[in-house]
Write a protein that holds these residues in place. Structure first.
Motif, mmCIF file in Angstrom:
data_model
loop_
_atom_site.group_PDB
_atom_site.id
_atom_site.type_symbol
_atom_site.label_atom_id
_atom_site.label_comp_id
_atom_site.label_asym_id
_atom_site.label_seq_id
_atom_site.Cartn_x
_atom_site.Cartn_y
_atom_site.Cartn_z
ATOM 1 N N ALA A 74 0.771 4.126 -2.815
ATOM 2 C CA ALA A 74 0.460 5.507 -2.438
ATOM 3 C C ALA A 74 1.560 6.469 -2.870
ATOM 4 O O ALA A 74 1.280 7.586 -3.324
ATOM 5 C CB ALA A 74 0.237 5.594 -0.929
ATOM 6 N N ASP A 94 -6.920 5.028 -6.325
ATOM 7 C CA ASP A 94 -7.734 4.500 -5.231
ATOM 8 C C ASP A 94 -6.889 4.174 -4.001
ATOM 9 O O ASP A 94 -7.432 3.991 -2.906
ATOM 10 C CB ASP A 94 -8.467 3.232 -5.679
ATOM 11 C CG ASP A 94 -9.570 3.521 -6.682
ATOM 12 O OD1 ASP A 94 -10.081 4.659 -6.679
ATOM 13 O OD2 ASP A 94 -9.910 2.620 -7.480
ATOM 14 N N TYR A 95 -5.573 4.074 -4.206
ATOM 15 C CA TYR A 95 -4.675 3.713 -3.109
ATOM 16 C C TYR A 95 -3.798 4.880 -2.679
ATOM 17 O O TYR A 95 -2.796 4.694 -1.984
ATOM 18 C CB TYR A 95 -3.803 2.528 -3.531
ATOM 19 C CG TYR A 95 -4.612 1.325 -3.940
ATOM 20 C CD1 TYR A 95 -5.041 0.399 -2.998
ATOM 21 C CD2 TYR A 95 -4.997 1.149 -5.271
ATOM 22 C CE1 TYR A 95 -5.820 -0.689 -3.365
ATOM 23 C CE2 TYR A 95 -5.776 0.059 -5.650
ATOM 24 C CZ TYR A 95 -6.187 -0.852 -4.695
ATOM 25 O OH TYR A 95 -6.960 -1.918 -5.062
ATOM 26 N N ARG A 107 0.824 -1.211 0.000
ATOM 27 C CA ARG A 107 0.000 0.000 0.000
ATOM 28 C C ARG A 107 0.858 1.261 0.000
ATOM 29 O O ARG A 107 0.519 2.266 -0.638
ATOM 30 C CB ARG A 107 -0.939 0.002 1.206
ATOM 31 C CG ARG A 107 -2.048 -1.035 1.130
ATOM 32 C CD ARG A 107 -2.955 -0.985 2.346
ATOM 33 N NE ARG A 107 -3.939 -2.054 2.311
ATOM 34 C CZ ARG A 107 -5.082 -2.027 1.622
ATOM 35 N NH1 ARG A 107 -5.376 -0.939 0.913
ATOM 36 N NH2 ARG A 107 -5.910 -3.038 1.649
ATOM 37 N N PRO A 110 -7.903 9.797 -5.804
ATOM 38 C CA PRO A 110 -9.010 8.830 -5.813
ATOM 39 C C PRO A 110 -10.048 9.098 -6.895
ATOM 40 O O PRO A 110 -10.672 8.163 -7.398
ATOM 41 C CB PRO A 110 -9.624 8.987 -4.408
ATOM 42 C CG PRO A 110 -8.550 9.597 -3.583
ATOM 43 C CD PRO A 110 -7.742 10.453 -4.498
ATOM 44 N N ASN A 115 -4.530 4.428 2.742
ATOM 45 C CA ASN A 115 -5.950 4.116 2.523
ATOM 46 C C ASN A 115 -6.118 2.602 2.601
ATOM 47 O O ASN A 115 -5.801 1.880 1.665
ATOM 48 C CB ASN A 115 -6.413 4.630 1.164
ATOM 49 C CG ASN A 115 -7.876 4.285 0.892
ATOM 50 O OD1 ASN A 115 -8.613 3.909 1.810
ATOM 51 N ND2 ASN A 115 -8.282 4.403 -0.355
ATOM 52 N N LYS A 116 -6.599 2.122 3.725
ATOM 53 C CA LYS A 116 -6.798 0.688 3.916
ATOM 54 C C LYS A 116 -8.241 0.252 3.671
ATOM 55 O O LYS A 116 -8.587 -0.909 3.891
ATOM 56 C CB LYS A 116 -6.343 0.280 5.319
ATOM 57 C CG LYS A 116 -4.843 0.482 5.530
ATOM 58 C CD LYS A 116 -4.364 -0.117 6.828
ATOM 59 C CE LYS A 116 -2.849 0.024 6.964
ATOM 60 N NZ LYS A 116 -2.339 -0.586 8.206
ATOM 61 N N ASP A 117 -9.065 1.197 3.221
ATOM 62 C CA ASP A 117 -10.460 0.863 2.933
ATOM 63 C C ASP A 117 -10.596 0.118 1.609
ATOM 64 O O ASP A 117 -11.567 -0.607 1.399
ATOM 65 C CB ASP A 117 -11.319 2.134 2.895
ATOM 66 C CG ASP A 117 -11.325 2.859 4.238
ATOM 67 O OD1 ASP A 117 -11.218 2.164 5.262
ATOM 68 O OD2 ASP A 117 -11.429 4.101 4.245
ATOM 69 N N GLN A 118 -9.622 0.325 0.727
ATOM 70 C CA GLN A 118 -9.660 -0.295 -0.597
ATOM 71 C C GLN A 118 -8.884 -1.606 -0.565
ATOM 72 O O GLN A 118 -7.706 -1.636 -0.193
ATOM 73 C CB GLN A 118 -9.034 0.654 -1.631
ATOM 74 C CG GLN A 118 -9.199 0.214 -3.068
ATOM 75 C CD GLN A 118 -10.585 0.517 -3.612
ATOM 76 O OE1 GLN A 118 -11.340 1.266 -3.011
ATOM 77 N NE2 GLN A 118 -10.923 -0.084 -4.741
ATOM 78 N N LYS A 146 -4.396 9.035 2.307
ATOM 79 C CA LYS A 146 -5.698 9.571 2.694
ATOM 80 C C LYS A 146 -5.731 11.091 2.635
ATOM 81 O O LYS A 146 -6.775 11.689 2.394
ATOM 82 C CB LYS A 146 -6.065 9.089 4.105
ATOM 83 C CG LYS A 146 -6.647 7.683 4.127
ATOM 84 C CD LYS A 146 -7.373 7.411 5.424
ATOM 85 C CE LYS A 146 -8.183 6.120 5.323
ATOM 86 N NZ LYS A 146 -8.944 5.850 6.557
#
Length: 451
Positions: free
Chosen positions: A104, A121-122, A100, A114, A157-160, A125
């Motif tokens: 990033a 997407d990565y 990640r 994003p 961003n760990k949501d993706q 944040k």
């Protein structure tokens, strides 16, 4: 005019006092009641005193463990050695974080956010500044780029979810990063291309409290230590530990195959075991923070005294965790996994290691405190340390001493090393096919009597 000013101050003070919940009494700072939470997979070892050292004959004549009455505080201890499955969770977390971070950083360099999809997407944040809190904006404006690594401290961003299926990579930039995580094409064979484990490095910092407490000068930053190390177990130990011996299947399968998930991890150095403890603390406290709960204290390796106290299971002067003096039960079954006879490793129904929850636990409900794998402790080895360590929570810790105490004996050892009082050591940077570890956590507070 002066009297009027004093009267105004007194009036304001009176108003502020009227609303006080304490009514002017000393009630202590506002806080929350702390109830200890038993960590998953651990047992509470109650505080107590015991006779540490060899009360029986020292067959090896090492004279390094004279008897000494000591006291240890309460602590939690893993009921088994850390397993391959548990250590793989650590490895997977590091792999995920490094991947990640690479994604990033490239997204940042290409200025892709994003809203553009793909590798965007990565992105970090903070790439979308409209969603940042005032605190995050302040930290980004004032501290980003102050360290040697410009990107250090920026939130991933760990949501993706990461995409590992090559047929689903979203763009060429994503493909570039994922390709860099694998070994090169010329190093692969049989059509199998695996992750380059040399890239799996864990970086963390810790404060040398012992050095800071004894120093007469210096600021806090003088005692902050930085660590960065490769955390993948050394699987070659199965071959290097034994000359002229066929152990290739263990090298190939032992750590990663599901068949060995519940077996103790081996091939881990003392430094790697400490890194695991740091990660486990971070992993737990990240969850505590997300739920608005107080942080737990650190997971760590046990001291030599804690390990022996826990291994004895409350049995005074016992030779083994089950008491002893024999390694065979009254029904004729072996009580642990070790080498019973010269050249015969399998007489106890095991050749190498066995699952972590094998054989009967001791009276503290701890499994395999004798045999299976020897275990790293936090203490440094000095043959005379029992003569000078404290009688309260003794610990022979010495940062300059690379010899670290291992305890419990292993699958390849004779019964002498299974004795709870037997001391042995290995160098901190060594990894062996017969050394693993378990962790402990200091116990705080008292049990909630209302539950």
């Amino acid at each position: 005019m002066k009297k009027l000013l004093l009267s105004s101050i007194a009036f304001v003070f009176l108003l502020s006092s009227c609303g006080s919940k304490t009514k002017g009494e000393l009630v202590g700072a506002e806080g929350r009641k702390w109830y200890p939470e038993k960590p998953y997979g651990m047992e509470l070892i109650p505080r107590g005193a015991f006779i540490m050292g060899k009360s029986e004959e020292d067959q090896a004549k090492l004279l390094n463990a004279p008897t000494k009455t000591v006291t240890v505080r309460s602590f939690y201890m893993d009921d088994t050695e850390i397993t391959n499955s548990e250590y793989r969770q650590f490895v997977e977390w590091v792999k995920d974080s490094i991947t990640r971070t690479k994604l990033a950083v490239l997204a940042d360099e290409l200025q892709i956010g994003p809203e553009e999809g793909g590798i965007g997407d990565y992105a970090f944040k903070d790439a979308d500044t409209t969603k940042l809190s005032a605190y995050d904006k302040y930290m980004l404006d004032n501290y980003a780029g102050m360290s040697d690594n410009f990107y250090e401290g920026r939130a991933l961003n760990k949501d993706q979810d990461l995409i590992w299926d090559i047929s689903e990579y979203p763009d060429e930039y994503y493909t570039e990063i994922m390709d860099s995580m694998y070994i090169s094409e010329d190093e692969s064979y049989n059509g199998q291309r695996s992750i380059d484990v040399t890239k799996l490095k864990y970086k963390y910092s810790w404060m040398d409290i012992d050095a800071a407490a004894r120093a007469k000068t210096g600021s806090r930053k003088d005692f902050i230590r930085q660590e960065e190390l490769n955390i993948y177990p050394d699987t070659t130990v199965w071959i290097r530990d034994f000359e002229y011996s066929y152990n290739e299947p263990m090298h190939n399968d032992y750590f990663w195959h599901d068949a060995y998930s519940e077996y103790p991890v081996v091939g881990v150095s003392w430094a790697q075991a400490r890194a695991f403890c740091n990660w486990r603390t971070k992993f737990k406290n990240d969850d505590q923070k997300s739920r608005g709960k107080q942080f737990v204290n650190q997971f760590r390796l046990p001291t030599e005294a804690e390990w022996e106290y826990a291994a004895r299971g409350g049995i005074e002067s016992g030779t083994y965790p089950w008491g002893g003096p024999y390694v065979i039960s009254d029904t004729g079954c072996f009580m642990a996994n070790f080498k019973p006879q010269r050249g015969d490793y399998a007489a106890d129904s095991a050749l190498y290691t066995v699952e972590a929850k094998s054989y009967e636990p001791n009276d503290f409900n701890l499994y395999n405190m004798a045999g299976n794998v020897s275990e790293w402790t936090n203490s440094s080895y000095d043959p005379a340390s029992y003569d000078f360590v404290s009688t309260m929570n003794p610990n022979g810790g010495d940062g300059s001493n690379e010899r670290k105490v291992i305890r419990g004996g292993s699958w390849k050892d004779v019964a002498y090393f299974l004795q709870v009082s037997t001391r042995d050591y290995e160098y901190a940077d060594s990894a062996r096919s017969y050394i693993g570890f378990r962790t402990v956590q200091d116990y705080m507070g008292e049990e909630d009597s209302t539950q």
